[in-house]
Design an enzyme around this catalytic site. Structure first.
Site, PDB file in Angstrom:
ATOM      1  N   GLU A 113      73.143  -9.683  87.283  1.00  9.27           N
ATOM      2  CA  GLU A 113      74.622  -8.901  87.936  1.00  9.27           C
ATOM      3  C   GLU A 113      75.308  -9.534  88.262  1.00  9.27           C
ATOM      4  O   GLU A 113      75.087 -10.812  88.867  1.00  9.27           O
ATOM      5  CB  GLU A 113      73.533  -7.234  88.844  1.00  9.27           C
ATOM      6  CG  GLU A 113      73.112  -6.577  88.002  1.00  9.27           C
ATOM      7  CD  GLU A 113      74.319  -5.268  88.538  1.00  9.27           C
ATOM      8  OE1 GLU A 113      75.638  -5.336  88.998  1.00  9.27           O
ATOM      9  OE2 GLU A 113      73.541  -3.774  88.427  1.00  9.27           O
ATOM     10  N   ASP A 117      74.240  -3.654  95.233  1.00  9.01           N
ATOM     11  CA  ASP A 117      74.182  -3.293  96.165  1.00  9.01           C
ATOM     12  C   ASP A 117      73.174  -2.427  97.035  1.00  9.01           C
ATOM     13  O   ASP A 117      71.715  -2.526  97.162  1.00  9.01           O
ATOM     14  CB  ASP A 117      75.882  -2.635  96.349  1.00  9.01           C
ATOM     15  CG  ASP A 117      76.280  -1.507  96.913  1.00  9.01           C
ATOM     16  OD1 ASP A 117      75.765  -1.260  97.753  1.00  9.01           O
ATOM     17  OD2 ASP A 117      78.116  -1.992  97.966  1.00  9.01           O
TER      18      ASP A 117
HETATM   19  P1  IMP Z   1      74.533  -0.036  93.094  1.00  9.54           P
HETATM   20  O1  IMP Z   1      74.126   0.320  91.874  1.00  9.54           O
HETATM   21  O2  IMP Z   1      74.897  -0.043  94.324  1.00  9.54           O
HETATM   22  O3  IMP Z   1      73.788  -1.319  92.985  1.00  9.54           O
HETATM   23  O4  IMP Z   1      76.144  -1.952  92.620  1.00  9.54           O
HETATM   24  C1  IMP Z   1      76.031  -2.164  91.342  1.00  9.54           C
HETATM   25  C2  IMP Z   1      76.998  -2.023  91.063  1.00  9.54           C
HETATM   26  O5  IMP Z   1      78.592  -1.751  92.059  1.00  9.54           O
HETATM   27  C3  IMP Z   1      77.689  -4.277  90.757  1.00  9.54           C
HETATM   28  O6  IMP Z   1      77.744  -3.610  89.813  1.00  9.54           O
HETATM   29  C4  IMP Z   1      79.199  -3.559  91.251  1.00  9.54           C
HETATM   30  O7  IMP Z   1      79.758  -2.984  89.940  1.00  9.54           O
HETATM   31  C5  IMP Z   1      79.917  -2.508  91.876  1.00  9.54           C
HETATM   32  N1  IMP Z   1      79.499  -2.675  92.601  1.00  9.54           N
HETATM   33  C6  IMP Z   1      79.161  -2.583  94.446  1.00  9.54           C
HETATM   34  N2  IMP Z   1      78.878  -3.522  95.022  1.00  9.54           N
HETATM   35  C7  IMP Z   1      80.448  -4.535  94.867  1.00  9.54           C
HETATM   36  C8  IMP Z   1      81.444  -4.178  95.848  1.00  9.54           C
HETATM   37  O8  IMP Z   1      81.706  -5.149  96.667  1.00  9.54           O
HETATM   38  N3  IMP Z   1      82.947  -5.109  95.131  1.00  9.54           N
HETATM   39  C9  IMP Z   1      83.024  -4.663  94.342  1.00  9.54           C
HETATM   40  N4  IMP Z   1      81.646  -3.966  92.592  1.00  9.54           N
HETATM   41  C10 IMP Z   1      81.248  -4.088  93.819  1.00  9.54           C
END
Ligand code: IMP
Length: 190
Positions: A113, A117
């Site tokens: 990844e 987040d």
């Molecule tokens: P999660 O599903 O909330 O863990 O987020 C994962 C995905 O969201 C990552 O693979 C990114 O594509 C996008 N993402 C999360 N945080 C950011 C950020 O700060 N900048 C850009 N993309 C993000």
């Protein structure tokens, strides 16, 4: 007479992408140093085993390309694509656009990844990879936001733990812009 050219490092300045301003955060040379450390950890932990890397598109493309330059193991690459962000916010719903292979027997699966987040994307990917029955499943991420991640699954290889800022560059986008920046920038209020 030799000519000496003194090159000064390029100054990192604030940048504007669409309506937002981003401030310098992680320089590319720091990113590369952490990537070498991550690759060494993967090499040491899995010496003699076959790896199936599952880089998550699109954000991990630069990170993955730099990571594998330092991998000394036998490996396969299976890109997967899961999408959850629109603008600077997670939608909470994850769309599956490209799935992992159906069979990962006799391999160590490593999900790669760009950033973890909330972990919602991983929550969608992990069961799909587990169904493919790899010998072992690991998670590798360049960036982790520990305050937002509910840690439902261990992240084995972490480049940087960062605060809850929205970041862009080095593969990460803001509405598809900024992926080609060589450094990582964070959202700024001014
Ligand atoms: P999660 O599903 O909330 O863990 O987020 C994962 C995905 O969201 C990552 O693979 C990114 O594509 C996008 N993402 C999360 N945080 C950011 C950020 O700060 N900048 C850009 N993309 C993000």
């Amino acid at each position: 007479m030799p000519l000496f050219i003194i090159s000064l490092p390029a100054l990192m300045e604030k940048i504007k992408i669409n309506d937002k301003t981003f401030a310098p955060y992680l320089r590319n040379n720091r990113i590369q140093a952490e990537i070498q450390r991550l690759a060494s950890e993967i090499n040491e932990r899995h010496r003699g085993k076959k790896i199936a890397f599952l880089p998550v598109l699109s954000g991990s493309f630069l990170f993955f390309a730099d990571l594998v330059k330092h991998i000394e193991l036998d490996f396969e690459v299976h890109f997967v694509k899961y999408k959850s962000y629109i603008g600077t916010d997670t939608t909470g719903k994850v769309q599956k656009l490209l799935s992992p292979p159906a069979n990962l027997n006799n391999r160590v699966a490593v999900i790669v990844e760009d950033i973890v987040d909330t972990g919602n994307t991983l929550k969608s990917i992990i069961p799909d990879v587990e169904n493919a029955q790899p010998d072992e499943l690991n998670i590798c991420t360049l960036l982790l936001k520990p305050e937002k991640y509910d840690a439902f699954y261990p992240v084995n290889f972490i480049g940087f733990e960062i605060e809850n800022d929205f970041v862009v560059g080095y593969g990460l986008d803001y509405d598809e812009a900024g992926r080609g920046l060589q450094h990582i920038y964070k959202l700024s209020n001014n």
